[in-house]
Design an enzyme around this catalytic site. Structure first.
Site, PDB file in Angstrom:
ATOM      1  N   GLY A   7       0.808  -1.218   0.000  1.00  0.00           N
ATOM      2  CA  GLY A   7       0.000   0.000   0.000  1.00  0.00           C
ATOM      3  C   GLY A   7       0.837   1.262   0.000  1.00  0.00           C
ATOM      4  O   GLY A   7       0.557   2.216   0.721  1.00  0.00           O
ATOM      5  N   GLY A   8       1.869   1.276  -0.830  1.00  0.00           N
ATOM      6  CA  GLY A   8       2.599   2.534  -1.065  1.00  0.00           C
ATOM      7  C   GLY A   8       1.898   3.276  -2.203  1.00  0.00           C
ATOM      8  O   GLY A   8       0.730   3.001  -2.521  1.00  0.00           O
ATOM      9  N   THR A   9       2.617   4.200  -2.833  1.00  0.00           N
ATOM     10  CA  THR A   9       2.025   4.948  -3.949  1.00  0.00           C
ATOM     11  C   THR A   9       1.537   3.979  -5.026  1.00  0.00           C
ATOM     12  O   THR A   9       0.441   4.139  -5.578  1.00  0.00           O
ATOM     13  CB  THR A   9       3.063   5.916  -4.549  1.00  0.00           C
ATOM     14  OG1 THR A   9       3.618   6.681  -3.486  1.00  0.00           O
ATOM     15  CG2 THR A   9       2.440   6.853  -5.563  1.00  0.00           C
ATOM     16  N   VAL A  21       9.406   8.290  -0.236  1.00  0.00           N
ATOM     17  CA  VAL A  21       9.898   9.359  -1.119  1.00  0.00           C
ATOM     18  C   VAL A  21       9.106   9.254  -2.428  1.00  0.00           C
ATOM     19  O   VAL A  21       8.267   8.372  -2.561  1.00  0.00           O
ATOM     20  CB  VAL A  21      11.411   9.237  -1.417  1.00  0.00           C
ATOM     21  CG1 VAL A  21      12.250   9.778  -0.295  1.00  0.00           C
ATOM     22  CG2 VAL A  21      11.799   7.807  -1.736  1.00  0.00           C
ATOM     23  N   LYS A  80       4.505  22.148 -11.141  1.00  0.00           N
ATOM     24  CA  LYS A  80       5.871  21.959 -11.638  1.00  0.00           C
ATOM     25  C   LYS A  80       5.897  22.185 -13.144  1.00  0.00           C
ATOM     26  O   LYS A  80       5.171  21.519 -13.882  1.00  0.00           O
ATOM     27  CB  LYS A  80       6.314  20.525 -11.297  1.00  0.00           C
ATOM     28  CG  LYS A  80       7.620  20.115 -11.948  1.00  0.00           C
ATOM     29  CD  LYS A  80       8.007  18.691 -11.576  1.00  0.00           C
ATOM     30  CE  LYS A  80       9.194  18.219 -12.388  1.00  0.00           C
ATOM     31  NZ  LYS A  80       9.494  16.788 -12.210  1.00  0.00           N
ATOM     32  N   PRO A  94      12.019  22.141 -19.780  1.00  0.00           N
ATOM     33  CA  PRO A  94      10.650  22.575 -19.487  1.00  0.00           C
ATOM     34  C   PRO A  94       9.605  21.569 -19.968  1.00  0.00           C
ATOM     35  O   PRO A  94       9.871  20.780 -20.872  1.00  0.00           O
ATOM     36  CB  PRO A  94      10.531  23.859 -20.313  1.00  0.00           C
ATOM     37  CG  PRO A  94      11.457  23.656 -21.471  1.00  0.00           C
ATOM     38  CD  PRO A  94      12.526  22.680 -21.047  1.00  0.00           C
ATOM     39  N   LEU A  98       8.006  -0.143  -7.531  1.00  0.00           N
ATOM     40  CA  LEU A  98       9.418  -0.476  -7.305  1.00  0.00           C
ATOM     41  C   LEU A  98       9.679  -1.976  -7.432  1.00  0.00           C
ATOM     42  O   LEU A  98      10.808  -2.389  -7.702  1.00  0.00           O
ATOM     43  CB  LEU A  98       9.842   0.009  -5.922  1.00  0.00           C
ATOM     44  CG  LEU A  98       9.762   1.532  -5.722  1.00  0.00           C
ATOM     45  CD1 LEU A  98      10.059   1.899  -4.266  1.00  0.00           C
ATOM     46  CD2 LEU A  98      10.723   2.265  -6.647  1.00  0.00           C
ATOM     47  N   GLU A 131      14.580  12.268 -13.641  1.00  0.00           N
ATOM     48  CA  GLU A 131      13.527  12.855 -14.476  1.00  0.00           C
ATOM     49  C   GLU A 131      12.137  12.555 -13.898  1.00  0.00           C
ATOM     50  O   GLU A 131      11.141  12.633 -14.608  1.00  0.00           O
ATOM     51  CB  GLU A 131      13.653  12.365 -15.922  1.00  0.00           C
ATOM     52  CG  GLU A 131      14.785  13.049 -16.705  1.00  0.00           C
ATOM     53  CD  GLU A 131      14.430  14.463 -17.191  1.00  0.00           C
ATOM     54  OE1 GLU A 131      13.256  14.847 -17.131  1.00  0.00           O
ATOM     55  OE2 GLU A 131      15.351  15.180 -17.619  1.00  0.00           O
ATOM     56  N   THR A 180      10.332   9.937 -13.024  1.00  0.00           N
ATOM     57  CA  THR A 180       9.530   9.101 -13.914  1.00  0.00           C
ATOM     58  C   THR A 180       8.894   7.877 -13.255  1.00  0.00           C
ATOM     59  O   THR A 180       8.148   7.150 -13.915  1.00  0.00           O
ATOM     60  CB  THR A 180      10.416   8.627 -15.078  1.00  0.00           C
ATOM     61  OG1 THR A 180      11.710   8.299 -14.568  1.00  0.00           O
ATOM     62  CG2 THR A 180      10.545   9.688 -16.137  1.00  0.00           C
TER      63      THR A 180
HETATM   64  C1  LIG Z   1      15.607   8.134  -3.467  1.00  0.00           C
HETATM   65  C2  LIG Z   1      14.332   8.013  -4.232  1.00  0.00           C
HETATM   66  C3  LIG Z   1      13.715   9.135  -4.753  1.00  0.00           C
HETATM   67  C4  LIG Z   1      12.547   9.033  -5.512  1.00  0.00           C
HETATM   68  N1  LIG Z   1      11.982  10.142  -6.062  1.00  0.00           N
HETATM   69  C5  LIG Z   1      10.932  10.007  -6.906  1.00  0.00           C
HETATM   70  C6  LIG Z   1      10.352  11.132  -7.550  1.00  0.00           C
HETATM   71  O1  LIG Z   1      10.753  12.276  -7.337  1.00  0.00           O
HETATM   72  N2  LIG Z   1       9.332  10.917  -8.404  1.00  0.00           N
HETATM   73  C7  LIG Z   1       8.830   9.664  -8.652  1.00  0.00           C
HETATM   74  O2  LIG Z   1       7.923   9.520  -9.492  1.00  0.00           O
HETATM   75  N3  LIG Z   1       9.309   8.604  -7.997  1.00  0.00           N
HETATM   76  C8  LIG Z   1      10.350   8.735  -7.154  1.00  0.00           C
HETATM   77  N4  LIG Z   1      10.847   7.640  -6.516  1.00  0.00           N
HETATM   78  C9  LIG Z   1      10.162   6.358  -6.677  1.00  0.00           C
HETATM   79  C10 LIG Z   1       8.908   6.335  -5.786  1.00  0.00           C
HETATM   80  O3  LIG Z   1       9.286   6.530  -4.439  1.00  0.00           O
HETATM   81  C11 LIG Z   1       8.172   5.030  -5.943  1.00  0.00           C
HETATM   82  O4  LIG Z   1       7.956   4.747  -7.294  1.00  0.00           O
HETATM   83  C12 LIG Z   1       6.823   5.094  -5.267  1.00  0.00           C
HETATM   84  O5  LIG Z   1       6.925   5.541  -3.960  1.00  0.00           O
HETATM   85  C13 LIG Z   1       6.159   3.741  -5.291  1.00  0.00           C
HETATM   86  O6  LIG Z   1       6.726   2.881  -4.366  1.00  0.00           O
HETATM   87  P1  LIG Z   1       6.022   1.477  -4.144  1.00  0.00           P
HETATM   88  O7  LIG Z   1       4.602   1.704  -3.781  1.00  0.00           O
HETATM   89  O8  LIG Z   1       6.323   0.601  -5.295  1.00  0.00           O
HETATM   90  O9  LIG Z   1       6.833   0.879  -2.893  1.00  0.00           O
HETATM   91  P2  LIG Z   1       6.745   1.245  -1.325  1.00  0.00           P
HETATM   92  O10 LIG Z   1       6.439   2.644  -1.068  1.00  0.00           O
HETATM   93  O11 LIG Z   1       7.993   0.687  -0.725  1.00  0.00           O
HETATM   94  O12 LIG Z   1       5.510   0.395  -0.804  1.00  0.00           O
HETATM   95  C14 LIG Z   1       5.608  -0.991  -0.569  1.00  0.00           C
HETATM   96  C15 LIG Z   1       4.372  -1.458   0.183  1.00  0.00           C
HETATM   97  O13 LIG Z   1       4.446  -2.867   0.347  1.00  0.00           O
HETATM   98  C16 LIG Z   1       4.180  -3.178   1.676  1.00  0.00           C
HETATM   99  N5  LIG Z   1       4.855  -4.420   2.032  1.00  0.00           N
HETATM  100  C17 LIG Z   1       6.128  -4.789   1.782  1.00  0.00           C
HETATM  101  N6  LIG Z   1       6.368  -6.007   2.292  1.00  0.00           N
HETATM  102  C18 LIG Z   1       5.210  -6.414   2.870  1.00  0.00           C
HETATM  103  C19 LIG Z   1       4.818  -7.586   3.570  1.00  0.00           C
HETATM  104  N7  LIG Z   1       5.644  -8.600   3.841  1.00  0.00           N
HETATM  105  N8  LIG Z   1       3.558  -7.655   4.024  1.00  0.00           N
HETATM  106  C20 LIG Z   1       2.678  -6.650   3.796  1.00  0.00           C
HETATM  107  N9  LIG Z   1       2.998  -5.524   3.140  1.00  0.00           N
HETATM  108  C21 LIG Z   1       4.248  -5.418   2.693  1.00  0.00           C
HETATM  109  C22 LIG Z   1       4.706  -1.997   2.475  1.00  0.00           C
HETATM  110  O14 LIG Z   1       4.142  -1.933   3.759  1.00  0.00           O
HETATM  111  C23 LIG Z   1       4.239  -0.862   1.573  1.00  0.00           C
HETATM  112  O15 LIG Z   1       2.891  -0.593   1.851  1.00  0.00           O
HETATM  113  C24 LIG Z   1      11.980   7.748  -5.730  1.00  0.00           C
HETATM  114  C25 LIG Z   1      12.566   6.617  -5.167  1.00  0.00           C
HETATM  115  C26 LIG Z   1      13.745   6.735  -4.423  1.00  0.00           C
HETATM  116  C27 LIG Z   1      14.358   5.496  -3.838  1.00  0.00           C
END
Ligand SMILES: Cc1cc2nc3c(=O)[nH]c(=O)nc-3n(C[C@H](O)[C@H](O)[C@H](O)COP(=O)(O)OP(=O)(O)OC[C@H]3O[C@@H](n4cnc5c(N)ncnc54)[C@H](O)[C@@H]3O)c2cc1C
Length: 506
Positions: free
Chosen positions: A12-14, A47, A78, A96, A333, A342, A344
């Site tokens: 439940g991330g982004t 992040v 932006k 831009p 991710l 960028e 993305t």
């Molecule tokens: C340094 C950095 C900078 C970034 N900057 C940008 C930016 O400026 N613009 C952009 O578009 N993107 C950026 N990103 C990428 C962006 O952060 C991700 O694409 C976005 O947050 C999506 O992450 P996610 O939901 O895939 O993973 P996460 O946010 O890690 O979510 C993972 C989820 O899985 C759950 N989970 C994991 N394991 C278990 C388990 N065993 N049981 C139950 N739940 C579990 C966690 O609780 C969480 O809810 C950046 C990334 C990094 C590392």
């Protein structure tokens, strides 16, 4: 009556909440039910705050209005990204959003600008972009509705509080019958190795069976990671950065309607302005600099007082060979990572969701799955090449990191694109038209321009460009400051009037 298919989203991330919200909005509830499992104990990456313009289409397809979104996520607008010290130390250019200049009789603008510059025009190319000129002056207004108007030639994205966005989408999805389960996934069950996933076992004793499993578990890649077809393809030979140190700080004055990407000794540093704070991070390669040095660089260049403790994050550039295997699709991710230069990643989440929705009718169908994998991996590669371009085009020789970037052997796909631009200013259509700003910003000028430019007398060409520059400056002068624009927008939202505010994690 048909039994609804069950889609289980793990994470439940982004990525997880964008997927849940979009599926809940687009799929008929009579045919699909959706469950999302997440663990507050594990948390999210926390992040991901800078976006590209496509996020507006995502919100609008969900019926989310701009004012409610901006109020809920403390977002700012932006207009592009400012790259400082990338070409050479002391320089800056803006990439831009929107058009650079205006094409003339089918001739792309960067050809006109290049020819005029060789004839004596001494004006940076960004002066011909409404977005760049407005960004430098911290002005903003949505583009004009009439396509004839100069103020219609740009587009925009947002800087947003990522945790607040996930919360906002969670409310949206739960209101549309998505069931949220708070638990940790302990085991991913399959009937046989490499077969479809049958269920997730949770630490609360529950098992969730489903027809489809979307892996949004972030870098852990809990579901997709077990399939041999989904091995991780490592791109770190080209994208060397593998660590980031992040630290939010107080605001330093009026918000900039652009992300700052400042090259540093072993990578680059971002500044992302939200309404209530600035997000900062130094993305670096740990072979060239220690954590202590990176933290010191970040702290000593913060534009305001730090608001939290520093956090370090590890990552590796790359993408899974297949993002959809059997009944498991990786989004976010878990599918791959391209560093945020960028902005993305959220766009790639959006692509994953859109393509999944397109291909869902082909249930358990190899052709649909193969097409999905082809289209998505191509997107990752296009963006990968575009990001490598920034590093490769540097003319910095002052640190080992930048010297090694210039000396790297490029992927063949990128070599071809660079030669096409260098020899004749050609830009591949898949590259979203972003190339000219970055190439010219970092001193890669076409050796030859479109042969049709020669039909325009030089003085006429220079006169036209000077006129365009003045017209843009005059139009930008009529725009409000971005903070004023945002205040008026947020003041009008029901959310704001009722006293609710995006608080949350910094
Ligand atoms: C340094 C950095 C900078 C970034 N900057 C940008 C930016 O400026 N613009 C952009 O578009 N993107 C950026 N990103 C990428 C962006 O952060 C991700 O694409 C976005 O947050 C999506 O992450 P996610 O939901 O895939 O993973 P996460 O946010 O890690 O979510 C993972 C989820 O899985 C759950 N989970 C994991 N394991 C278990 C388990 N065993 N049981 C139950 N739940 C579990 C966690 O609780 C969480 O809810 C950046 C990334 C990094 C590392």
């Amino acid at each position: 009556m048909t039994t609804p298919q069950h889609i289980c989203i793990a994470g439940g991330g982004t990525a997880g909440w964008m997927t849940a919200a979009a599926l809940a909005n687009r799929l008929p509830h009579s045919h699909y039910r959706i469950t999302l499992v997440e663990s507050a104990q594990i948390g999210t990456v926390g992040v991901g705050e800078s976006t590209i313009p496509h996020i507006r289409q995502f919100n609008s397809a969900l019926g989310i209005t701009e004012d409610e979104f901006i109020a809920a996520t403390s977002a700012t607008c932006k207009l592009g990204i400012e790259f400082t010290d990338w070409g050479k130390v002391g320089e800056s250019y803006i990439h831009p959003f929107g058009e650079l200049g205006k094409p003339l009789a089918g001739i792309e603008f960067h050809h006109l600008w290049q020819a005029a510059s060789l004839q004596g025009l001494d004006v940076p190319i960004e002066s011909f972009s409404v977005a760049a000129v407005a960004a430098r002056q911290r002005k903003f207004s949505p583009p004009h509705a009439s396509r004839e108007h100069l103020l219609s030639t740009y587009t925009y994205a947002y800087h947003l509080d990522a945790s607040a966005y996930a919360r906002f989408l969670r409310d949206y999805a739960e209101q549309r019958q998505v069931i949220r389960v708070e638990a940790q996934i302990r085991e991913v069950k399959r009937d046989h190795e490499g077969g479809p996933i049958t269920a997730l076992s949770l630490d609360n004793g529950e098992q969730i069976s489903a027809d489809w499993f979307i892996d949004c578990t972030g870098f852990r890649s809990l579901l997709i990671g077990d399939y041999s077809q989904a091995e991780f393809i490592d791109w770190s030979e080209w994208l060397k950065t593998n660590r980031a140190v992040v630290l939010p700080c107080e605001k330093d004055g009026p918000s900039r309607p652009y992300t700052k990407a400042m090259a540093r000794d072993a990578g680059w540093q971002w500044q992302i302005p939200l309404q209530h704070r600035i997000g900062n991070g130094y993305v670096y390669c740990s072979d060239y600099i220690s954590d202590e040095e990176a933290e010191h660089t970040l702290r000593s260049t913060l534009p305001g007082e730090a608001l939290a403790d520093v956090r370090f994050l590890d990552f590796k550039a790359g993408c899974r060979k297949q993002l959809w295997v059997q009944n498991c699709v990786a989004i976010g991710l878990s599918a791959g990572f391209l560093e945020p230069l960028e902005s993305t990643s959220i766009f790639l989440i959006q692509m994953g969701i859109a393509k999944f929705l397109e291909h869902l009718p082909g249930t358990h169908n190899d052709a649909a799955r193969n097409q999905y994998n082809r289209e998505l991996t191509e997107q990752y590669q296009v963006i990968r090449d575009f990001i490598i371009l920034h590093y490769y085009l540097t003319q910095r020789h002052d640190t080992p990191f930048w010297r090694d970037c210039q000396a790297m052997t490029l992927p063949d796909s990128l070599t071809e694109l660079i030669l096409a631009f260098r020899d004749s200013g050609l830009v591949d259509k898949k590259q979203y038209g972003l190339w000219p700003a970055v190439c010219i910003g970092q001193h890669l000028h076409p050796k030859q321009v479109d042969s049709r430019v020669a039909a325009i007398p030089p003085q006429q060409l220079i006169g036209m460009l000077n006129q365009l520059k003045s017209d843009i400056a005059a139009q930008v002068a009529t725009l409000p400051n971005m903070d004023d624009y945002l205040s008026s927008l947020v003041a009008q939202t029901p959310l704001q009037k009722s006293g609710m505010r995006a608080g949350g994690q910094v």
